[in-house]
Design a protein around this motif. Structure first.
Motif, PDB file in Angstrom:
ATOM      1  N   TRP A 107      -6.752  -6.848 -14.127  1.00  0.00           N
ATOM      2  CA  TRP A 107      -7.905  -7.397 -13.406  1.00  0.00           C
ATOM      3  C   TRP A 107      -8.964  -6.331 -13.093  1.00  0.00           C
ATOM      4  N   GLU A 108      -8.546  -5.205 -12.526  1.00  0.00           N
ATOM      5  CA  GLU A 108      -9.511  -4.169 -12.139  1.00  0.00           C
ATOM      6  C   GLU A 108     -10.258  -3.624 -13.351  1.00  0.00           C
ATOM      7  N   LEU A 109      -9.536  -3.375 -14.438  1.00  0.00           N
ATOM      8  CA  LEU A 109     -10.169  -2.874 -15.656  1.00  0.00           C
ATOM      9  C   LEU A 109     -11.126  -3.916 -16.237  1.00  0.00           C
ATOM     10  N   MET A 110     -10.709  -5.171 -16.238  1.00  0.00           N
ATOM     11  CA  MET A 110     -11.557  -6.244 -16.747  1.00  0.00           C
ATOM     12  C   MET A 110     -12.835  -6.377 -15.914  1.00  0.00           C
ATOM     13  N   MET A 111     -12.712  -6.315 -14.602  1.00  0.00           N
ATOM     14  CA  MET A 111     -13.889  -6.426 -13.733  1.00  0.00           C
ATOM     15  C   MET A 111     -14.799  -5.211 -13.879  1.00  0.00           C
ATOM     16  N   ARG A 112     -14.209  -4.024 -14.005  1.00  0.00           N
ATOM     17  CA  ARG A 112     -15.009  -2.813 -14.204  1.00  0.00           C
ATOM     18  C   ARG A 112     -15.774  -2.911 -15.520  1.00  0.00           C
ATOM     19  N   GLY A 113     -15.094  -3.370 -16.571  1.00  0.00           N
ATOM     20  CA  GLY A 113     -15.751  -3.546 -17.859  1.00  0.00           C
ATOM     21  C   GLY A 113     -16.857  -4.590 -17.810  1.00  0.00           C
ATOM     22  N   THR A 114     -16.607  -5.682 -17.109  1.00  0.00           N
ATOM     23  CA  THR A 114     -17.606  -6.747 -16.981  1.00  0.00           C
ATOM     24  C   THR A 114     -18.847  -6.241 -16.262  1.00  0.00           C
ATOM     25  N   LYS A 115     -18.658  -5.544 -15.151  1.00  0.00           N
ATOM     26  CA  LYS A 115     -19.795  -5.005 -14.395  1.00  0.00           C
ATOM     27  C   LYS A 115     -20.571  -3.988 -15.224  1.00  0.00           C
ATOM     28  N   TYR A 116     -19.847  -3.138 -15.942  1.00  0.00           N
ATOM     29  CA  TYR A 116     -20.509  -2.141 -16.784  1.00  0.00           C
ATOM     30  C   TYR A 116     -21.296  -2.820 -17.900  1.00  0.00           C
ATOM     31  N   LEU A 117     -20.686  -3.808 -18.550  1.00  0.00           N
ATOM     32  CA  LEU A 117     -21.365  -4.547 -19.613  1.00  0.00           C
ATOM     33  C   LEU A 117     -22.641  -5.199 -19.105  1.00  0.00           C
ATOM     34  N   GLN A 118     -22.553  -5.860 -17.966  1.00  0.00           N
ATOM     35  CA  GLN A 118     -23.718  -6.551 -17.429  1.00  0.00           C
ATOM     36  C   GLN A 118     -24.827  -5.579 -17.044  1.00  0.00           C
ATOM     37  N   GLY A 119     -24.456  -4.468 -16.410  1.00  0.00           N
ATOM     38  CA  GLY A 119     -25.461  -3.482 -16.008  1.00  0.00           C
ATOM     39  C   GLY A 119     -26.121  -2.810 -17.193  1.00  0.00           C
TER      40      GLY A 119
END
Length: 92
Positions: A64-76
């Motif tokens: 979960w944490e890695l997925m959310m970190r990746g999602t936030k990075y992708l969006q930014g």
């Protein structure tokens, strides 16, 4: 090379089930942040104006944490580059 419009990113081969039909063998391998970030950067460097990312696994929600970190990075990063990014998991 054509611009990339989508990709599946395999975060982990771990799973909390033991389905007989599953093609992913139980394996403790999980992607680390530097590898995920490098993958995302490469995808964004070669992306079209829209990019669809599917978090995949085993069971991606176990990371979960890695997925959310990746999602936030992708969006930014996508926003800075003018790329519309959509993300979602394939889950059990």
């Amino acid at each position: 090379m054509r611009p990339i419009i989508g990709a599946h990113i395999l975060l982990t081969e771990r799973c909390n089930f033991n389905c007989k039909y599953c093609f992913v063998r139980q394996n403790p391998n999980t992607m680390d942040w530097p590898t995920l970030k490098a993958s995302i950067d490469w995808l964004l460097d070669h992306a079209d104006k829209r990019l669809n990312i599917t978090w995949f696994g085993g069971e991606p929600l176990l990371c979960w944490e890695l997925m959310m970190r990746g999602t936030k990075y992708l969006q930014g990063e996508g926003k800075q580059r003018g790329i519309q990014v959509a993300c979602g998991p394939v889950t059990n």
